[in-house]
Design a protein around this motif. Sequence first.
Motif, PDB file in Angstrom:
ATOM      1  N   GLY A 221      51.603   0.842  12.884  1.00 58.05           N
ATOM      2  CA  GLY A 221      51.248   2.070  12.181  1.00 58.05           C
ATOM      3  C   GLY A 221      52.132   3.258  12.483  1.00 58.05           C
ATOM      4  O   GLY A 221      51.754   4.401  12.170  1.00 58.05           O
ATOM      5  N   TYR A 222      53.280   3.051  13.098  1.00 53.58           N
ATOM      6  CA  TYR A 222      54.233   4.127  13.355  1.00 53.58           C
ATOM      7  C   TYR A 222      55.640   3.553  13.323  1.00 53.58           C
ATOM      8  O   TYR A 222      55.826   2.336  13.396  1.00 53.58           O
ATOM      9  CB  TYR A 222      53.967   4.829  14.692  1.00 53.58           C
ATOM     10  CG  TYR A 222      53.925   3.910  15.890  1.00 53.58           C
ATOM     11  CD1 TYR A 222      55.100   3.539  16.549  1.00 53.58           C
ATOM     12  CD2 TYR A 222      52.727   3.403  16.359  1.00 53.58           C
ATOM     13  CE1 TYR A 222      55.065   2.681  17.636  1.00 53.58           C
ATOM     14  CE2 TYR A 222      52.681   2.551  17.442  1.00 53.58           C
ATOM     15  CZ  TYR A 222      53.858   2.185  18.080  1.00 53.58           C
ATOM     16  OH  TYR A 222      53.824   1.332  19.153  1.00 53.58           O
TER      17      TYR A 222
ATOM     18  N   LEU B 295      57.593  10.415  22.647  1.00 50.84           N
ATOM     19  CA  LEU B 295      58.148  10.317  24.005  1.00 50.84           C
ATOM     20  C   LEU B 295      58.855  11.613  24.393  1.00 50.84           C
ATOM     21  O   LEU B 295      58.748  12.067  25.539  1.00 50.84           O
ATOM     22  CB  LEU B 295      59.109   9.124  24.110  1.00 50.84           C
ATOM     23  CG  LEU B 295      58.471   7.744  23.951  1.00 50.84           C
ATOM     24  CD1 LEU B 295      59.548   6.666  23.953  1.00 50.84           C
ATOM     25  CD2 LEU B 295      57.430   7.477  25.023  1.00 50.84           C
ATOM     26  N   LEU B 296      59.539  12.216  23.437  1.00 47.01           N
ATOM     27  CA  LEU B 296      60.204  13.495  23.714  1.00 47.01           C
ATOM     28  C   LEU B 296      59.181  14.583  24.007  1.00 47.01           C
ATOM     29  O   LEU B 296      59.432  15.473  24.829  1.00 47.01           O
ATOM     30  CB  LEU B 296      61.113  13.892  22.548  1.00 47.01           C
ATOM     31  CG  LEU B 296      62.368  13.032  22.386  1.00 47.01           C
ATOM     32  CD1 LEU B 296      63.101  13.380  21.093  1.00 47.01           C
ATOM     33  CD2 LEU B 296      63.287  13.164  23.589  1.00 47.01           C
ATOM     34  N   ARG B 297      58.017  14.520  23.367  1.00 44.74           N
ATOM     35  CA  ARG B 297      56.951  15.485  23.685  1.00 44.74           C
ATOM     36  C   ARG B 297      56.496  15.294  25.128  1.00 44.74           C
ATOM     37  O   ARG B 297      56.275  16.276  25.842  1.00 44.74           O
ATOM     38  CB  ARG B 297      55.769  15.307  22.729  1.00 44.74           C
ATOM     39  CG  ARG B 297      56.061  15.789  21.327  1.00 44.74           C
ATOM     40  CD  ARG B 297      54.866  15.598  20.407  1.00 44.74           C
ATOM     41  NE  ARG B 297      53.804  16.538  20.765  1.00 44.74           N
ATOM     42  CZ  ARG B 297      52.502  16.240  20.731  1.00 44.74           C
ATOM     43  NH1 ARG B 297      52.101  15.028  20.393  1.00 44.74           N
ATOM     44  NH2 ARG B 297      51.602  17.159  21.047  1.00 44.74           N
TER      45      ARG B 297
ATOM     46  N   PRO C  46      50.098   6.550  18.722  1.00 41.99           N
ATOM     47  CA  PRO C  46      49.146   7.347  17.929  1.00 41.99           C
ATOM     48  C   PRO C  46      48.255   8.253  18.782  1.00 41.99           C
ATOM     49  O   PRO C  46      47.919   9.361  18.367  1.00 41.99           O
ATOM     50  CB  PRO C  46      48.321   6.288  17.188  1.00 41.99           C
ATOM     51  CG  PRO C  46      49.219   5.097  17.104  1.00 41.99           C
ATOM     52  CD  PRO C  46      50.000   5.121  18.390  1.00 41.99           C
ATOM     53  N   ALA C  47      47.873   7.808  19.974  1.00 39.12           N
ATOM     54  CA  ALA C  47      47.030   8.642  20.851  1.00 39.12           C
ATOM     55  C   ALA C  47      47.776   9.902  21.279  1.00 39.12           C
ATOM     56  O   ALA C  47      47.188  10.987  21.328  1.00 39.12           O
ATOM     57  CB  ALA C  47      46.583   7.844  22.069  1.00 39.12           C
ATOM     58  N   ILE C  48      49.064   9.769  21.584  1.00 41.12           N
ATOM     59  CA  ILE C  48      49.867  10.942  21.945  1.00 41.12           C
ATOM     60  C   ILE C  48      49.982  11.873  20.739  1.00 41.12           C
ATOM     61  O   ILE C  48      49.816  13.083  20.851  1.00 41.12           O
ATOM     62  CB  ILE C  48      51.266  10.529  22.452  1.00 41.12           C
ATOM     63  CG1 ILE C  48      51.159   9.660  23.696  1.00 41.12           C
ATOM     64  CG2 ILE C  48      52.129  11.773  22.724  1.00 41.12           C
ATOM     65  CD1 ILE C  48      52.457   8.955  24.063  1.00 41.12           C
ATOM     66  N   ALA C  49      50.243  11.279  19.572  1.00 41.55           N
ATOM     67  CA  ALA C  49      50.424  12.077  18.349  1.00 41.55           C
ATOM     68  C   ALA C  49      49.177  12.886  18.002  1.00 41.55           C
ATOM     69  O   ALA C  49      49.289  13.974  17.438  1.00 41.55           O
ATOM     70  CB  ALA C  49      50.802  11.163  17.189  1.00 41.55           C
ATOM     71  N   ARG C  50      48.008  12.370  18.339  1.00 43.39           N
ATOM     72  CA  ARG C  50      46.757  13.092  18.038  1.00 43.39           C
ATOM     73  C   ARG C  50      46.536  14.295  18.950  1.00 43.39           C
ATOM     74  O   ARG C  50      45.715  15.158  18.651  1.00 43.39           O
ATOM     75  CB  ARG C  50      45.562  12.141  18.164  1.00 43.39           C
ATOM     76  CG  ARG C  50      45.421  11.168  17.010  1.00 43.39           C
ATOM     77  CD  ARG C  50      44.087  10.441  17.041  1.00 43.39           C
ATOM     78  NE  ARG C  50      43.887   9.645  18.233  1.00 43.39           N
ATOM     79  CZ  ARG C  50      44.234   8.360  18.365  1.00 43.39           C
ATOM     80  NH1 ARG C  50      44.840   7.736  17.364  1.00 43.39           N
ATOM     81  NH2 ARG C  50      43.986   7.712  19.482  1.00 43.39           N
TER      82      ARG C  50
ATOM     83  N   ASP D  87      50.120  20.118  21.451  1.00 40.08           N
ATOM     84  CA  ASP D  87      50.957  20.489  22.592  1.00 40.08           C
ATOM     85  C   ASP D  87      50.103  21.104  23.697  1.00 40.08           C
ATOM     86  O   ASP D  87      50.305  20.830  24.877  1.00 40.08           O
ATOM     87  CB  ASP D  87      52.059  21.464  22.171  1.00 40.08           C
ATOM     88  CG  ASP D  87      53.172  20.785  21.383  1.00 40.08           C
ATOM     89  OD1 ASP D  87      53.166  19.544  21.249  1.00 40.08           O
ATOM     90  OD2 ASP D  87      54.059  21.513  20.892  1.00 40.08           O
ATOM     91  N   GLU D  88      49.142  21.918  23.296  1.00 32.33           N
ATOM     92  CA  GLU D  88      48.266  22.568  24.278  1.00 32.33           C
ATOM     93  C   GLU D  88      47.444  21.533  25.053  1.00 32.33           C
ATOM     94  O   GLU D  88      47.249  21.662  26.257  1.00 32.33           O
ATOM     95  CB  GLU D  88      47.351  23.580  23.583  1.00 32.33           C
ATOM     96  CG  GLU D  88      48.082  24.781  23.016  1.00 32.33           C
ATOM     97  CD  GLU D  88      48.825  24.492  21.696  1.00 32.33           C
ATOM     98  OE1 GLU D  88      48.531  23.474  21.015  1.00 32.33           O
ATOM     99  OE2 GLU D  88      49.729  25.282  21.362  1.00 32.33           O
ATOM    100  N   GLU D  89      46.956  20.510  24.343  1.00 32.20           N
ATOM    101  CA  GLU D  89      46.182  19.459  25.012  1.00 32.20           C
ATOM    102  C   GLU D  89      47.053  18.665  25.987  1.00 32.20           C
ATOM    103  O   GLU D  89      46.616  18.349  27.098  1.00 32.20           O
ATOM    104  CB  GLU D  89      45.554  18.518  23.988  1.00 32.20           C
ATOM    105  CG  GLU D  89      44.414  19.141  23.212  1.00 32.20           C
ATOM    106  CD  GLU D  89      43.930  18.276  22.073  1.00 32.20           C
ATOM    107  OE1 GLU D  89      42.705  18.102  21.958  1.00 32.20           O
ATOM    108  OE2 GLU D  89      44.775  17.759  21.298  1.00 32.20           O
ATOM    109  N   LEU D  90      48.288  18.363  25.577  1.00 36.47           N
ATOM    110  CA  LEU D  90      49.188  17.643  26.485  1.00 36.47           C
ATOM    111  C   LEU D  90      49.498  18.484  27.722  1.00 36.47           C
ATOM    112  O   LEU D  90      49.543  17.955  28.835  1.00 36.47           O
ATOM    113  CB  LEU D  90      50.486  17.249  25.766  1.00 36.47           C
ATOM    114  CG  LEU D  90      50.382  16.112  24.763  1.00 36.47           C
ATOM    115  CD1 LEU D  90      51.718  15.901  24.054  1.00 36.47           C
ATOM    116  CD2 LEU D  90      49.922  14.824  25.434  1.00 36.47           C
TER     117      LEU D  90
END
Length: 110
Positions: A61-62, A71-73, A22-26, A29-32
């Motif tokens: 929750g996912y 993970l692909l992101r 969930p932390a990655i999902a939040r 792309d720009e933030e990552l």
Amino acid sequence: MGEKIIEIFPEVETIAAYVSIPAIARKSDEELQALRALRFNGMNVGVESGSDEVLTLLGKGYTAAEAKTQLLRLNRFGYDYCVNIIVGAGGHGLSEEHSKDAYPHRRRSC
């Protein structure tokens, strides 16, 4: 925070972190991309299971598909990461499904 770490320790090559799906999902792309540019890498990702049924029992929750998407992101932005799978999370009734479905995540795990 990354800027301050680099300011104090300019020789730092990698800033590692524990992260959840969930932390990655939040993160956009720009933030990552920005975090990766600040030397964030070596992520330890709590996927926990590749089984939707086990993930539901754990209250994560996912879904496994959502975990794979995140993970692909990380892959897209050049992150190295380890995947945490909870051994035995399926218990006796779901151990085979849990183990089999977690296998695709092992390719990138530490």
